[in-house]
Design an enzyme around this catalytic site. Structure first.
Site, PDB file in Angstrom:
ATOM      1  N   HIS A  97      63.539  16.596 -26.855  1.00  0.00           N
ATOM      2  CA  HIS A  97      63.961  16.545 -28.258  1.00  0.00           C
ATOM      3  C   HIS A  97      63.387  17.726 -29.022  1.00  0.00           C
ATOM      4  CE1 HIS A  97      60.013  14.545 -28.227  1.00  0.00           C
ATOM      5  NE2 HIS A  97      59.876  15.044 -29.447  1.00  0.00           N
ATOM      6  N   HIS A 151      61.129  23.921 -31.575  1.00  0.00           N
ATOM      7  CA  HIS A 151      60.924  24.165 -30.140  1.00  0.00           C
ATOM      8  C   HIS A 151      61.254  22.880 -29.408  1.00  0.00           C
ATOM      9  CE1 HIS A 151      57.233  22.229 -31.566  1.00  0.00           C
ATOM     10  NE2 HIS A 151      57.225  21.655 -30.369  1.00  0.00           N
TER      11      HIS A 151
HETATM   12  P1  ATP Z   1      50.852  17.550 -35.897  1.00  0.00           P
HETATM   13  O1  ATP Z   1      50.082  16.929 -34.743  1.00  0.00           O
HETATM   14  O2  ATP Z   1      49.962  18.207 -36.908  1.00  0.00           O
HETATM   15  O3  ATP Z   1      51.863  16.652 -36.481  1.00  0.00           O
HETATM   16  P2  ATP Z   1      52.434  18.801 -33.877  1.00  0.00           P
HETATM   17  O4  ATP Z   1      52.478  17.435 -33.267  1.00  0.00           O
HETATM   18  O5  ATP Z   1      53.718  19.501 -34.054  1.00  0.00           O
HETATM   19  O6  ATP Z   1      51.691  18.774 -35.267  1.00  0.00           O
HETATM   20  P3  ATP Z   1      50.729  19.349 -31.698  1.00  0.00           P
HETATM   21  O7  ATP Z   1      50.135  17.985 -31.829  1.00  0.00           O
HETATM   22  O8  ATP Z   1      49.831  20.477 -31.380  1.00  0.00           O
HETATM   23  O9  ATP Z   1      51.504  19.736 -33.013  1.00  0.00           O
HETATM   24  O10 ATP Z   1      51.866  19.254 -30.607  1.00  0.00           O
HETATM   25  C1  ATP Z   1      52.527  20.382 -30.079  1.00  0.00           C
HETATM   26  C2  ATP Z   1      53.803  19.908 -29.400  1.00  0.00           C
HETATM   27  O11 ATP Z   1      53.466  19.003 -28.350  1.00  0.00           O
HETATM   28  C3  ATP Z   1      54.759  19.138 -30.312  1.00  0.00           C
HETATM   29  O12 ATP Z   1      56.070  19.370 -29.862  1.00  0.00           O
HETATM   30  C4  ATP Z   1      54.398  17.702 -30.083  1.00  0.00           C
HETATM   31  O13 ATP Z   1      55.492  16.846 -30.300  1.00  0.00           O
HETATM   32  C5  ATP Z   1      54.040  17.715 -28.615  1.00  0.00           C
HETATM   33  N1  ATP Z   1      53.024  16.709 -28.315  1.00  0.00           N
HETATM   34  C6  ATP Z   1      51.880  16.499 -28.974  1.00  0.00           C
HETATM   35  N2  ATP Z   1      51.152  15.527 -28.416  1.00  0.00           N
HETATM   36  C7  ATP Z   1      51.881  15.076 -27.371  1.00  0.00           C
HETATM   37  C8  ATP Z   1      51.671  14.067 -26.384  1.00  0.00           C
HETATM   38  N3  ATP Z   1      50.588  13.308 -26.362  1.00  0.00           N
HETATM   39  N4  ATP Z   1      52.645  13.890 -25.461  1.00  0.00           N
HETATM   40  C9  ATP Z   1      53.747  14.623 -25.471  1.00  0.00           C
HETATM   41  N5  ATP Z   1      54.000  15.604 -26.354  1.00  0.00           N
HETATM   42  C10 ATP Z   1      53.090  15.824 -27.305  1.00  0.00           C
END
Ligand code: ATP
Ligand code: MG
Length: 179
Positions: free
Chosen positions: A121, A37
């Site tokens: 990205h 995504h």
């Molecule tokens: P994990 O945290 O287990 O590695 P993930 O990062 O894919 O998994 P989430 O942390 O729920 O899952 O994030 C969902 C989406 O939001 C992902 O695309 C992640 O890159 C983005 N994301 C997460 N935290 C942030 C943040 N603080 N700022 C911007 N984007 C974020």
């Protein structure tokens, strides 16, 4: 609480092509095709009570559909500290305008403004211990990486279900863009 984010979805064929970049020898967690995504806004934990207002606000957005072309690979936050391998996309004004509009609307609702610049990205892998040299040679090998443009006809509200072996993302709502 629901862990929410707003993102774009990718067509099946593009998912398959992104997944084909996978190097299984790396100490990394590669995204599976159903996980790809492009995040427009991470909302974080949200009270379930807020969901109707949030979806109503996002549904009010009037923005045009556009085409998006993945091109180039990148490493975040930097090559010297490679944590995430991702595909970049050709910059198109409609993408940035949509992101800015979503940002404006959610800040109006009371979400904390995003202080980091928007770096669109598609995450391909979370790197654990991959030497910079290996990452560098991967980037070099795929320096011409590009996929055909795909139509973006909607954006989505996702719920993220975190699991030790990788997150599962569930689409809660689809918000169509204007044809
Ligand atoms: P994990 O945290 O287990 O590695 P993930 O990062 O894919 O998994 P989430 O942390 O729920 O899952 O994030 C969902 C989406 O939001 C992902 O695309 C992640 O890159 C983005 N994301 C997460 N935290 C942030 C943040 N603080 N700022 C911007 N984007 C974020
Ligand atoms: Mg995360």
């Amino acid at each position: 609480m629901l862990r929410l984010f707003v993102a774009l979805d990718l067509p099946e064929d593009h998912r398959r092509r992104l997944y084909a970049l996978r190097d299984p020898s790396w100490k990394a967690r590669w995204a599976t095709p159903d996980q790809f995504h492009l995040t427009l806004r991470f909302l974080g934990p949200v009270e379930e009570d807020l969901l109707p207002e949030l979806t109503r606000t996002l549904a009010e957005i009037e923005a045009p559909a556009f085409e998006l072309a993945p091109r180039g690979l990148m490493v975040l936050p930097s090559l010297t500290r490679p944590r995430v391998l991702a595909a970049a996309v050709d910059p198109v004004p409609e993408l940035h305008a949509l992101q800015a509009e979503i940002e404006r609307r959610v800040v109006d609702l009371g979400f904390t403004p995003e202080d980091r610049p928007f770096r669109p990205h598609i995450t391909l892998a979370r790197l654990k211990q991959v030497p910079t040299a290996a990452v560098r040679s991967f980037l070099q090998r795929h320096r011409d990486f590009a996929l055909t443009p795909f139509p973006v006809r909607a954006f989505h509200l996702y719920e993220s279900h975190l699991h030790p072996d990788g997150a599962r993302y569930e689409i809660l709502h689809r918000f169509p863009l204007q044809p």
